[in-house]
Design a protein around this motif. Structure first.
Motif, mmCIF file in Angstrom:
data_model
loop_
_atom_site.group_PDB
_atom_site.id
_atom_site.type_symbol
_atom_site.label_atom_id
_atom_site.label_comp_id
_atom_site.label_asym_id
_atom_site.label_seq_id
_atom_site.Cartn_x
_atom_site.Cartn_y
_atom_site.Cartn_z
ATOM 1 N N LEU A 297 -0.205 1.361 -6.648
ATOM 2 C CA LEU A 297 0.541 0.236 -6.075
ATOM 3 C C LEU A 297 1.741 0.783 -5.316
ATOM 4 C CD1 LEU A 297 1.534 -2.769 -5.835
ATOM 5 C CD2 LEU A 297 2.606 -2.433 -8.087
ATOM 6 N N ARG A 313 4.217 -7.797 2.131
ATOM 7 C CA ARG A 313 2.945 -7.131 1.848
ATOM 8 C C ARG A 313 3.163 -5.936 0.926
ATOM 9 N NH1 ARG A 313 0.131 -5.868 7.485
ATOM 10 N NH2 ARG A 313 2.297 -5.341 8.018
ATOM 11 N N SER A 315 0.985 -2.424 -0.782
ATOM 12 C CA SER A 315 -0.145 -1.549 -0.494
ATOM 13 C C SER A 315 -0.869 -1.181 -1.779
ATOM 14 C CB SER A 315 0.328 -0.282 0.219
ATOM 15 O OG SER A 315 1.284 0.416 -0.562
ATOM 16 N N LEU A 316 -2.183 -1.099 -1.697
ATOM 17 C CA LEU A 316 -3.032 -0.663 -2.801
ATOM 18 C C LEU A 316 -3.895 0.477 -2.268
ATOM 19 C CD1 LEU A 316 -4.122 -4.172 -4.150
ATOM 20 C CD2 LEU A 316 -2.457 -2.627 -5.202
ATOM 21 N N GLN A 325 -5.634 -0.921 1.049
ATOM 22 C CA GLN A 325 -5.716 -2.364 1.183
ATOM 23 C C GLN A 325 -4.297 -2.922 1.196
ATOM 24 O OE1 GLN A 325 -7.696 -4.394 -2.057
ATOM 25 N NE2 GLN A 325 -7.902 -6.293 -0.925
ATOM 26 N N VAL A 327 -1.934 -6.325 0.930
ATOM 27 C CA VAL A 327 -2.018 -7.676 0.373
ATOM 28 C C VAL A 327 -0.697 -8.391 0.609
ATOM 29 C CG1 VAL A 327 -2.362 -9.066 -1.708
ATOM 30 C CG2 VAL A 327 -3.617 -6.912 -1.423
ATOM 31 N N ILE A 358 -1.672 -8.656 -10.303
ATOM 32 C CA ILE A 358 -2.627 -8.432 -9.227
ATOM 33 C C ILE A 358 -3.739 -7.509 -9.695
ATOM 34 C CG2 ILE A 358 -2.878 -7.543 -6.867
ATOM 35 C CD1 ILE A 358 0.172 -8.078 -6.554
ATOM 36 N N PRO A 360 -5.866 -4.614 -9.094
ATOM 37 C CA PRO A 360 -5.653 -3.517 -8.148
ATOM 38 C C PRO A 360 -6.879 -3.179 -7.311
ATOM 39 C CG PRO A 360 -5.846 -2.666 -10.383
ATOM 40 C CD PRO A 360 -5.795 -4.150 -10.491
ATOM 41 N N GLY A 363 -7.349 -6.783 -5.089
ATOM 42 C CA GLY A 363 -6.136 -7.260 -4.432
ATOM 43 C C GLY A 363 -5.849 -8.723 -4.716
#
Length: 433
Positions: A297, A313, A315-316, A325, A327, A358, A360, A363
């Protein structure tokens, strides 16, 4: 994996102290989030006076404790009851880092990593253990440093990084407790980077050492050094496609990541892989990992010129597939908003007051737990702001505007206890005891 991620944006040249709460009507989360916050309880019990101290007492189970900083110093709470159990005076802006032995916290004071004893510990005894509790105290022990920076705990090692010298100092995490009892510091191994910079280092399970690269003009990437001692270590891998390298985290299967201004670097199985941001400037400078998940994360910022960007937003980054990804969680957050749950779930504390849980891998935001009132991040990064710290299945969240700490049960998704503190909380961490 590291249990703590030190998140340290560059310090500004001026210092302000402010905390602003938004009107509740401005919040974008549901009405439930606005009205469901737990009411703070009464003030925490005062710490015992020196005349009441009676030495360590054996307990029937570990005594986890929380440690937070404030303008007057450092205070300690019982993590179960949230009652105050002690404090220490220490001037200045101080940063907190669990030392990795379940008992001590390292306080970054600028010229040293000072050893703070939380007063709770466990001693193995054959096929069982004994648990003890005592008064917390700031010891006289300190690891000397030139601009004390990041502290990383991984693979039973604790690694200290001095930004002003590039000194990387490593010791066995468990050795600190026994050494401190004798009034000494544990034996350490020292490696010094070629040039000083605001950096970080991680020692891996196989003894290899990952260090950042940079100097006072900029930071560029990472190098991986072979197993060894001190300067005898030889470089075996390098990647300099990581401008502004910052932070670190470890995911499942020994995947180590660092953030860049244009993506993230992953070191895994002897190779370094770059995951690029979709934007020319897409910074992921703060990260949170979990040994239960291959996904890291991170934050995600795209405005290089902003004095303070308020991203929505996150990030993953999947370290197995080297994919990213993004989100949009519908609210902004701060560098103290990221955490991981006991099953690897990603946690983000939003400025609308909700703690988002969330998945992971997908997302998907599975829930949003109302915890604090809406808030706005100060442009001065040292200022108090709601801060997330996770210990076991409990997420602890501070609320400086009301001088309160909340304990969130991640299993039920509810605030189980709220207590008003003696001081306005700033940094927050804890130990298992």
């Amino acid at each position: 994996m590291p249990h703590h991620v030190t998140l340290m944006p560059p310090a500004p040249t001026t210092r302000k102290r402010r905390f602003r709460a938004k009107p509740l009507a401005a919040v974008g989360l549901s009405a439930l989030l606005l009205t469901g916050c737990a009411s703070p309880g009464g003030p925490a019990a005062p710490a015992a006076s020196s005349s009441e101290k009676s030495g360590p007492k054996e307990a029937g189970a570990p005594t986890p404790r929380l440690v937070y900083t404030h303008d007057a110093g450092i205070s300690v709470l019982d993590a179960t009851t949230l009652k105050a159990v002690g404090s220490a005076e220490l001037s200045g802006f101080n940063r907190l880092n669990p030392a990795g032995d379940g008992r001590h916290v390292l306080v970054s004071t600028g010229d040293a990593f000072r050893v703070f004893d939380t007063g709770a510990w466990t001693e193995p005894h054959g096929d069982h253990s004994h648990h003890y509790a005592d008064d917390p105290k700031l010891t006289e022990l300190a690891f000397e440093a030139n601009k004390a920076g990041h502290v990383v705990r991984h693979a039973d090692k604790t690694v200290l990084f001095s930004d002003g010298s590039g000194k990387v100092e490593t010791f066995e995490s468990s050795a600190l407790g026994d050494a401190a009892v004798r009034g000494k510091l544990p034996a350490t191994d020292v490696y010094t980077t070629a040039e000083a910079h605001h950096g970080v280092a991680v020692e891996l399970e196989d003894g290899k050492l990952l260090v950042t690269l940079g100097n006072d003009e900029g930071r560029t990437g990472i190098a991986v050094l072979e197993t060894g001692k001190g300067q005898e270590r030889k470089e075996i891998a390098r990647n300099e496609d990581c401008p502004g390298v910052h932070g670190e985290a470890v995911a499942a299967e020994e995947a180590v990541v660092v953030g860049c201004e244009n993506g993230m670097l992953i070191y895994k199985d002897g190779a370094i892989t770059k995951v690029a941001s979709p934007d020319a400037y897409g910074r992921m400078g703060n990260q949170a990992g979990s040994e239960k998940s291959p996904v890291i994360l991170g934050d995600y910022k795209v405005d290089k010129a902003a004095e303070l960007e308020r991203p929505t937003r996150i990030s993953l980054v999947n370290t197995e597939t080297a994919t990213l990804q993004l989100v949009d969680i519908g609210t902004s957050y701060s560098f103290r908003s990221l955490g991981r749950g006991p099953s690897g779930e990603a946690l983000v504390l939003g400025t609308d007051g909700g703690l988002r849980v969330i998945d992971p891998l997908s997302g998907a935001v599975t829930s949003a737990i109302p915890v604090v009132a809406a808030w706005e991040e100060s442009e001065t990064w040292q200022d108090p702001r709601p801060t997330l710290f996770v210990q076991g299945s409990t997420a602890f969240v501070t609320e400086p505007a009301t001088q309160t700490i909340h304990a969130v049960d991640l299993k039920t998704g509810k605030v189980k206890k709220s207590v008003q503190l003696e001081h306005v909380p700033n940094e927050l961490t804890g130990v298992e005891g």
